[in-house]
Write an enzyme that holds these catalytic residues in place. Structure first.
Site, short mmCIF file in Angstrom:
data_model
loop_
_atom_site.label_atom_id
_atom_site.label_comp_id
_atom_site.label_asym_id
_atom_site.label_seq_id
_atom_site.Cartn_x
_atom_site.Cartn_y
_atom_site.Cartn_z
N HIS A 54 28.93 31.56 36.53
CA HIS A 54 30.28 31.00 36.49
C HIS A 54 30.42 30.18 35.21
O HIS A 54 29.44 29.65 34.70
CB HIS A 54 30.52 30.09 37.69
CG HIS A 54 30.66 30.82 38.99
ND1 HIS A 54 31.28 30.24 40.07
CD2 HIS A 54 30.28 32.05 39.38
CE1 HIS A 54 31.26 31.09 41.09
NE2 HIS A 54 30.66 32.20 40.68
N GLU A 56 31.46 27.20 34.67
CA GLU A 56 30.95 25.84 34.78
C GLU A 56 29.44 25.79 34.66
O GLU A 56 28.88 24.91 33.99
CB GLU A 56 31.34 25.21 36.13
CG GLU A 56 32.83 25.13 36.38
CD GLU A 56 33.35 26.31 37.19
OE1 GLU A 56 33.04 27.48 36.85
OE2 GLU A 56 34.09 26.08 38.16
N CYS A 84 34.09 26.02 42.56
CA CYS A 84 33.65 26.47 43.88
C CYS A 84 32.55 25.52 44.37
O CYS A 84 32.15 24.59 43.66
CB CYS A 84 33.13 27.90 43.80
SG CYS A 84 31.57 28.06 42.89
N CYS A 87 29.42 25.44 42.01
CA CYS A 87 29.66 24.68 40.78
C CYS A 87 29.84 23.19 41.06
O CYS A 87 29.37 22.35 40.30
CB CYS A 87 30.86 25.26 40.04
SG CYS A 87 30.55 26.95 39.45
#
Length: 150
Positions: A54, A56, A84, A87
């Protein structure tokens, strides 16, 4: 709020580049106390086959490498989509004190939509959250992406 808009517009431009690999257009970067980028990332799950890739996570890893420590105090994470649970956990563990995000994620968001991990007072670290910065532009990028998938 205005200074956050400048950063978010930069993140939106970065997010559009994720489209080239077929990834969901999300981008993030970590800023130091002076506003310098010390880590950046965009979604790369499709590109790498890595479910943890992801935006992040990539930005946090790069910032930790830049600073030579996992302890990212005095930083700000800017991301185009509400983080999410995975993260949010990484943000907590890295001790990032501020998160600025654009679009809300009503299905998987962990910063106020579905869960509110970053502001859960039962945990050992809480985070200042600045939500909805350039939300319309961030959301449009995602809406357009998913409309093309249908």
């Amino acid at each position: 709020m205005q200074r956050y808009s400048v950063w978010m517009r930069e993140a939106i431009a970065d997010a559009a580049q994720a489209l080239e690999s077929g990834d969901v257009p999300v981008a993030a970067f970590v800023l130091d106390a002076d506003g310098n980028r010390i880590g950046q990332g965009r979604n790369e799950r499709e590109l790498t086959g890595d479910p943890t890739a992801h935006a992040e996570m990539i930005a946090i890893r790069q910032a930790a490498e830049t600073l030579g420590t996992w302890y990212l105090t005095d930083t700000t994470l800017v991301v185009t989509l509400e983080p999410c649970v995975m993260c949010a956990g990484a943000i907590m563990n890295a001790r990032i004190p501020r998160v600025v995000f654009g679009a809300w994620d009503e299905k998987a968001g962990a910063v106020g939509s579905v869960y509110d991990v970053l502001r859960d007072r039962r945990l050992n670290h809480t985070v200042e959250v600045v939500a909805g910065v350039e939300a319309e532009a961030c959301g449009k990028l995602l809406t357009d992406f998913f409309a093309g998938k249908r």
